[in-house]
Design a protein around this motif. Structure first.
Motif, mmCIF file in Angstrom:
data_model
loop_
_atom_site.group_PDB
_atom_site.id
_atom_site.type_symbol
_atom_site.label_atom_id
_atom_site.label_comp_id
_atom_site.label_asym_id
_atom_site.label_seq_id
_atom_site.Cartn_x
_atom_site.Cartn_y
_atom_site.Cartn_z
ATOM 1 N N LEU A 82 -7.549 -4.577 11.671
ATOM 2 C CA LEU A 82 -6.480 -4.060 11.394
ATOM 3 C C LEU A 82 -6.661 -2.458 10.891
ATOM 4 C CD1 LEU A 82 -3.485 -4.789 10.732
ATOM 5 C CD2 LEU A 82 -4.167 -5.048 8.237
ATOM 6 N N GLU A 83 -5.642 -1.770 11.771
ATOM 7 C CA GLU A 83 -5.978 -0.266 11.594
ATOM 8 C C GLU A 83 -4.870 0.259 10.678
ATOM 9 O OE1 GLU A 83 -5.585 3.399 14.666
ATOM 10 O OE2 GLU A 83 -4.861 1.622 15.410
ATOM 11 N N ILE A 84 -5.142 0.985 9.850
ATOM 12 C CA ILE A 84 -4.065 1.393 8.440
ATOM 13 C C ILE A 84 -3.886 2.819 8.496
ATOM 14 C CG2 ILE A 84 -3.570 1.325 5.942
ATOM 15 C CD1 ILE A 84 -5.471 -1.227 5.909
ATOM 16 N N TYR A 85 -2.756 3.203 8.950
ATOM 17 C CA TYR A 85 -2.300 4.486 8.820
ATOM 18 C C TYR A 85 -1.954 5.089 7.471
ATOM 19 C CZ TYR A 85 -1.990 4.779 13.985
ATOM 20 O OH TYR A 85 -2.316 4.495 15.246
ATOM 21 N N VAL A 86 -2.316 6.363 7.033
ATOM 22 C CA VAL A 86 -2.118 6.619 5.669
ATOM 23 C C VAL A 86 -1.604 8.055 5.776
ATOM 24 C CG1 VAL A 86 -2.898 7.292 3.305
ATOM 25 C CG2 VAL A 86 -3.829 5.243 4.448
ATOM 26 N N ILE B 183 0.931 -9.434 4.461
ATOM 27 C CA ILE B 183 0.649 -8.631 5.924
ATOM 28 C C ILE B 183 -0.790 -9.149 6.453
ATOM 29 C CG2 ILE B 183 0.307 -6.472 6.927
ATOM 30 C CD1 ILE B 183 2.316 -5.338 4.800
ATOM 31 N N VAL B 184 -1.746 -8.974 5.508
ATOM 32 C CA VAL B 184 -3.083 -9.184 6.017
ATOM 33 C C VAL B 184 -3.265 -10.754 6.406
ATOM 34 C CG1 VAL B 184 -5.537 -9.318 5.242
ATOM 35 C CG2 VAL B 184 -4.141 -7.585 4.776
ATOM 36 N N GLU B 185 -2.632 -11.619 5.526
ATOM 37 C CA GLU B 185 -2.759 -13.093 5.910
ATOM 38 C C GLU B 185 -2.028 -13.392 7.415
ATOM 39 O OE1 GLU B 185 -0.855 -15.125 2.521
ATOM 40 O OE2 GLU B 185 -2.542 -14.557 1.344
ATOM 41 N N SER C 29 -1.702 -2.401 13.984
ATOM 42 C CA SER C 29 -1.785 -1.262 13.128
ATOM 43 C C SER C 29 -0.640 -1.467 12.087
ATOM 44 C CB SER C 29 -1.452 -0.024 13.818
ATOM 45 O OG SER C 29 -0.542 0.108 14.633
ATOM 46 N N VAL C 30 -0.832 -0.732 10.870
ATOM 47 C CA VAL C 30 0.094 -0.731 9.753
ATOM 48 C C VAL C 30 0.351 0.532 9.338
ATOM 49 C CG1 VAL C 30 0.799 -1.832 7.542
ATOM 50 C CG2 VAL C 30 -0.276 -3.136 9.304
ATOM 51 N N HIS C 31 1.682 0.925 9.018
ATOM 52 C CA HIS C 31 1.831 2.045 8.247
ATOM 53 C C HIS C 31 1.768 1.953 6.851
ATOM 54 C CE1 HIS C 31 3.866 4.082 12.143
ATOM 55 N NE2 HIS C 31 2.433 3.711 12.103
ATOM 56 N N TYR C 32 0.838 2.259 6.149
ATOM 57 C CA TYR C 32 0.660 1.955 4.381
ATOM 58 C C TYR C 32 1.910 2.172 3.932
ATOM 59 C CZ TYR C 32 -1.315 2.227 -0.160
ATOM 60 O OH TYR C 32 -1.519 1.861 -1.270
ATOM 61 N N PRO C 33 2.261 3.507 3.824
ATOM 62 C CA PRO C 33 3.706 3.878 2.948
ATOM 63 C C PRO C 33 4.811 2.686 3.139
ATOM 64 C CG PRO C 33 2.849 5.615 4.295
ATOM 65 C CD PRO C 33 2.253 4.530 4.722
#
Length: 80
Positions: A75-79, A63-65, A49-53
């Motif tokens: 990939l789970e993305i927190y917005v 990050i994706v690579e 998971s990644v925190h978008y901001p």
């Protein structure tokens, strides 16, 4: 852990389907007690998971690579 379970049961990680194998075609997803089954082939979801901001737009390709290089297939993305 999921990969270790698969290997312990005699299933190679390469036996699992990856999104790139679907070539953008529609697919059928089911599941059982061991894994998701996509188009009749077992698949284990390995993700992070990644925190978008917390990252700049310029950092996203890297990050994706890195996620792909680490073997993640979602990939789970927190917005917020």
């Amino acid at each position: 852990l999921c990969v270790d379970i698969a290997i312990c049961r005699g299933v190679e990680v390469d036996d699992f389907i990856q999104y790139k194998d679907l070539n953008g075609e529609p697919y059928n997803v089911t599941y059982d007690e061991r894994s998701f089954i996509i188009n009749g082939k077992r698949s284990i979801l390995l993700g992070g998971s990644v925190h978008y901001p917390r990252f700049s737009e310029a950092e996203w390709p890297s990050i994706v690579e890195k996620a792909i290089a680490d073997g993640l297939n979602h990939l789970e993305i927190y917005v917020f």
